[in-house]
Write a protein that holds these residues in place. Structure first.
Motif, PDB file in Angstrom:
ATOM      1  N   GLU A 239       0.802  -1.221   0.000  1.00  0.00           N
ATOM      2  CA  GLU A 239       0.000   0.000   0.000  1.00  0.00           C
ATOM      3  C   GLU A 239       0.836   1.273   0.000  1.00  0.00           C
ATOM      4  OE1 GLU A 239      -4.129  -1.081   2.257  1.00  0.00           O
ATOM      5  OE2 GLU A 239      -2.431  -0.537   3.531  1.00  0.00           O
ATOM      6  N   VAL A 242      -0.214   4.123  -2.213  1.00  0.00           N
ATOM      7  CA  VAL A 242      -1.580   4.647  -2.074  1.00  0.00           C
ATOM      8  C   VAL A 242      -1.555   5.856  -1.155  1.00  0.00           C
ATOM      9  CG1 VAL A 242      -3.948   4.106  -1.372  1.00  0.00           C
ATOM     10  CG2 VAL A 242      -2.505   2.334  -2.406  1.00  0.00           C
ATOM     11  N   ARG A 261      -4.981   4.325   4.051  1.00  0.00           N
ATOM     12  CA  ARG A 261      -4.540   4.358   2.659  1.00  0.00           C
ATOM     13  C   ARG A 261      -5.795   4.287   1.793  1.00  0.00           C
ATOM     14  NH1 ARG A 261       1.069   5.459   2.029  1.00  0.00           N
ATOM     15  NH2 ARG A 261       2.149   4.541   3.820  1.00  0.00           N
ATOM     16  N   PRO A 263      -7.590   4.749  -1.818  1.00  0.00           N
ATOM     17  CA  PRO A 263      -7.311   4.851  -3.251  1.00  0.00           C
ATOM     18  C   PRO A 263      -8.373   5.687  -3.979  1.00  0.00           C
ATOM     19  CG  PRO A 263      -8.354   2.759  -2.782  1.00  0.00           C
ATOM     20  CD  PRO A 263      -8.251   3.475  -1.467  1.00  0.00           C
ATOM     21  N   LYS A 267      -6.134   8.023  -8.611  1.00  0.00           N
ATOM     22  CA  LYS A 267      -4.885   7.956  -7.852  1.00  0.00           C
ATOM     23  C   LYS A 267      -4.372   6.511  -7.818  1.00  0.00           C
ATOM     24  CE  LYS A 267      -5.130  12.355  -6.684  1.00  0.00           C
ATOM     25  NZ  LYS A 267      -5.313  12.746  -5.280  1.00  0.00           N
ATOM     26  N   ASN A 268      -3.250   6.313  -7.140  1.00  0.00           N
ATOM     27  CA  ASN A 268      -2.609   4.999  -7.102  1.00  0.00           C
ATOM     28  C   ASN A 268      -3.443   3.987  -6.324  1.00  0.00           C
ATOM     29  OD1 ASN A 268      -0.442   5.963  -8.524  1.00  0.00           O
ATOM     30  ND2 ASN A 268       0.870   6.230  -6.730  1.00  0.00           N
ATOM     31  N   ASN A 269      -3.464   2.766  -6.843  1.00  0.00           N
ATOM     32  CA  ASN A 269      -3.991   1.618  -6.114  1.00  0.00           C
ATOM     33  C   ASN A 269      -2.842   0.867  -5.454  1.00  0.00           C
ATOM     34  OD1 ASN A 269      -6.838   1.730  -6.637  1.00  0.00           O
ATOM     35  ND2 ASN A 269      -6.446   1.045  -8.740  1.00  0.00           N
ATOM     36  N   ASP A 651     -13.732   5.962  -4.190  1.00  0.00           N
ATOM     37  CA  ASP A 651     -12.623   5.051  -4.487  1.00  0.00           C
ATOM     38  C   ASP A 651     -12.510   4.716  -5.972  1.00  0.00           C
ATOM     39  OD1 ASP A 651     -13.877   2.396  -5.202  1.00  0.00           O
ATOM     40  OD2 ASP A 651     -14.740   2.577  -3.209  1.00  0.00           O
ATOM     41  N   SER A 652     -11.344   4.233  -6.338  1.00  0.00           N
ATOM     42  CA  SER A 652     -10.965   4.028  -7.736  1.00  0.00           C
ATOM     43  C   SER A 652     -11.823   2.978  -8.435  1.00  0.00           C
ATOM     44  CB  SER A 652      -9.490   3.625  -7.814  1.00  0.00           C
ATOM     45  OG  SER A 652      -9.250   2.479  -6.986  1.00  0.00           O
TER      46      SER A 652
END
Length: 750
Positions: A239, A242, A261, A263, A267-269, A651-652
């Motif tokens: 993580e 994230v 964390r 996501p 943004k980053n997973n 969230d993503s």
């Protein structure tokens, strides 16, 4: 009533009738009982209005016992473990939860239960041993082993620390669990504990499902036993990339700062790896997931031979889903056996089944526009399509290879009901096994073709019965009749059943609705309306189903309101054409469909068309805001609970599925946010939110609060210290619904 309104309503009638389509009315018996009025204080008090409504239904692997968790009469949220002997029908308490340790859950377990929508105390989960002679029962981080032969429950000596995601191995020789972000195995024969991973800690988590897997993919675990117990497949997530968010959880007695964390969309997973660790030597083989590392791993499943491992690989944009199989005897990379692709998104399901008697597999796909079952060989060649038509399979529930039957639930009989069907494995005529009008959720035994039917309808709280493979009822487990001893009986005489129907959306697709008329309905009067909405994907409100959320609806009916519900485009169980209308732009087609519902309501002589409110929670809260802000001439008032208001805050996996990546659809994100429409708000808004919500973050509401305040707009808000997204707890819900009822009364009746 003004002449202007009458004129516009009359003009709307022929337009509506010209695109009306027929709908079938479920067959329901009118409830019989007392005429005592419902009070809000009674809605969620104990004993539960629904009566005995067991959860955690299971059949022992040998099919001799039915087991279930039942709440106590004095506390419906405290569960004990009960059993019924299939041969005799005798029911008894199997294990009193007071025999187990009670204590505070870890933060990780609290979050996991929130994702599972599990609420309560006592025994919340349990697992049968393969020989049906023992049970594993996790409770408050302690693991208990219950031997049925001597009726003895023993805490397992697995060391200090909170255990989570405990499982019995397939043959019952081991217990596995996660502790301190590492995977452990306890040998029940030697009493030896082994750490299968040791590098967990900080941003590294072994055997654990990441946030979006739990919340959005219906994957609550991060490890899987091989059928022969020789190895365990597990995920290792990192993580560190994230975004680390310091989130305020606001409680009545202070503020808890929680680092999470999270996501966010765009943004980053997590970075995810898949490994296979052998029990014999603890060696790990890492699976080649391909060059693209920004992917999802929604499903992992062993093949029956324990020599091959399957996993489902999903692209970040969710346009592609691969079923890949790794042969552990080879050093070759995994092979892609089946590929699903879509210009919008590919939905996930749990309907992969590998046959034990032949190298074939069952697979569910929406490739023809509706979710259906297919038979493939293990080289990925389609052998036959087992189900077909303009209706959806809900779930593959059992495969009887010996007799050649595939059992599944679906909407073949009615889109507003779920029934049990079976189809020959070799292909052929589909048989409907469930008969009663309503919702059927079967649970099959592992080794026998008998099943439990968890049934409910608008006129019947949940019942549980035992059936044979042809659908014949063998015994009641819980008949739950609403007789004079039932908690619901004093109120059931005033219980209102809805009328079902359809109207057409602007693109011609049929929209299902249900309309509840007030108690003591008088067609010569005109009534205010509350539109109860969810409106988001993967959900359906217009069903012939019992729901505790309808208790407040019944209360409103007794206060003289009409309650109306319409499943707009984007809702579940209607196929990809119906669902994917919303792709890249949320809150447009959905709001238009709810407006079409109001046009229909205004065509009814008994509807007060000037006094219509809309109320929803979560995506429904988002819909309430969008509808009030974008269509104030349709809705006089709105109640918005725990809404997403800016999709960049969500969230993503969920958000990008429907809106794509923010970098490629910035305009869609802006148009789908509530904030650009704040200026359209006039009056009549109540918002509420749990101040410790870790799903739809509290910031979603505070941004709207600030925007409305900056515009000088008057509105109301109620925020609940310590409450999560589900707004659990009798006191919280009682206060909430008292507040909502008061608001609706003031807005629509005065």
């Amino acid at each position: 009533m003004t002449k202007k309104w009458i004129s516009s309503a009359l003009m709307a009638v022929p337009m509506f009738l010209s695109h009306a389509v027929s709908a079938s009315q479920p067959q329901l018996a009118q409830p019989v009982g007392g005429n005592e009025p419902l009070t809000i204080e009674r809605l969620y008090a104990s004993p539960a209005l629904a009566g005995s409504s067991p959860r955690g239904l299971k059949l022992s692997p040998d099919g001799k016992r039915v087991t279930y968790l039942a709440g106590r009469a004095e506390d419906q949220h405290f569960y004990d473990l009960w059993q019924m002997e299939v041969a005799t029908g005798k029911q008894s308490l199997l294990l009193d939860a007071d025999k187990l340790k009670s204590g505070e859950l870890s933060d990780e377990e609290k979050a996991r239960r929130e994702r599972q929508r599990i609420y309560g105390q006592g025994i919340m989960e349990y697992f049968w041993a393969d020989d049906s002679q023992a049970l594993l029962i996790p409770a408050s981080g302690v693991l208990y082993y219950y031997s049925l032969s001597d009726n003895k429950v023993t805490p397992l000596p697995v060391g200090e620390g909170f255990t989570t995601d405990a499982k019995l191995s397939p043959k019952g020789h081991y217990v596995s669990f996660v502790r301190d972000q590492n995977l452990y195995v306890f040998d029940l024969r030697t009493q030896k504990l082994t750490a299968m991973t040791t590098d967990g800690g900080g941003a590294i988590k072994n055997g654990m499902a990441e946030f979006v897997a739990q919340e959005e993919m219906d994957r609550m675990t991060g490890y899987w036993w091989a059928p022969d117990e020789s190895a365990i497949a597990f995920t290792r997530i990192d993580e560190s990339g994230v975004e680390l968010v310091t989130r305020n959880e606001i409680y009545a007695d202070g503020i808890k700062l929680t680092e999470q964390r999270y996501p966010y969309a765009g943004k980053n997973n997590v970075a995810i790896a898949l490994g296979v660790v052998t029990l014999a030597n603890k060696q790990v083989r890492w699976v080649d997931l391909g060059e693209d590392k920004d992917i999802y791993l929604p499903r992992v499943k062993w093949l029956p031979d324990s020599l091959q491992l399957s996993f489902q690989w999903q692209s970040r944009d969710q346009h592609r889903l691969d079923l890949r199989i790794l042969d552990l005897r080879s050093q070759d990379a995994p092979m892609t056996m089946i590929r699903e692709e879509s210009d919008a998104w590919v939905n996930l399901n749990n309907d992969l089944y590998f046959l034990k008697k032949s190298p074939q597999m069952l697979w569910a796909s929406e490739r023809d526009g509706f979710n259906h079952l297919y038979l493939f060989d293990q080289q990925g060649r389609q052998l036959r399509q087992l189900t077909k038509g303009d209706w959806a399979v809900d779930e593959l529930v059992h495969v009887d290879e010996q007799e050649g039957w595939v059992y599944f639930t679906g909407r073949k009989a009615s889109v507003v009901e779920q029934h049990l069907f079976r189809v020959p494995l070799k292909g052929g005529k589909i048989e409907q096994l469930s008969k009663r009008s309503g919702m059927h959720a079967p649970v099959f035994a592992d080794n026998q073709a008998i099943y439990l039917d968890y049934f409910n309808s608008l006129a019947q709280p949940p019942q549980i019965s035992l059936h044979d493979e042809q659908g014949k009822r063998l015994a009641w487990v819980e008949q739950n009749q609403v007789d004079k001893s039932h908690p619901l009986y004093p109120y059931f005489g005033q219980w209102q059943l809805p009328e079902f129907g359809q109207i057409k959306a602007e693109d011609g697709q049929a929209l299902q609705y249900r309309l509840f008329k007030p108690t003591q309905f008088d067609a010569t009067k005109r009534y205010p309306v509350v539109v109860r909405v969810y409106g988001g994907p993967h959900a359906q409100l217009v069903v012939n189903s019992w729901s505790e959320h309808d208790y407040f609806t019944q209360y409103l009916l007794q206060q003289g309101f009409i309650v109306f519900q319409l499943d707009n485009r984007g809702s579940a169980h209607r196929g990809t054409k119906f669902e994917q209308v919303i792709y890249k732009h949320l809150g447009e087609a959905e709001v238009n469909d709810q407006k079409a519902g109001v046009d229909y309501l205004r065509s009814l002589s008994y509807v007060d068309g000037k006094n219509i409110a809309i109320y929803g929670h979560s995506y429904g809260g988002y819909m309430a805001l969008m509808s009030l802000f974008k269509a104030p001439d349709y809705f006089k008032a709105a109640i918005s609970g725990a809404p997403v208001t800016d999709w960049s805050l969500y969230d993503s996996h969920y958000t990008e599925r429907y809106l794509s990546h923010p970098a490629t659809n910035a305009e869609g994100y802006e148009a789908s946010s509530v904030l650009p429409y704040v200026k359209g708000y006039q009056s009549g808004l109540l918002m509420y939110h749990g101040m410790a919500d870790d799903n739809v973050l509290f910031e979603n509401s505070t941004r709207v609060y600030k925007a409305l305040q900056d515009e000088g707009k008057l509105f109301q808000m109620i925020d609940y210290p310590g409450s999560k997204h589900s707004m659990r707890g009798e006191k919280v819900r009682t206060h909430l619904y008292r507040s909502l009822a008061d608001f609706l009364d003031r807005q629509l009746k005065h």
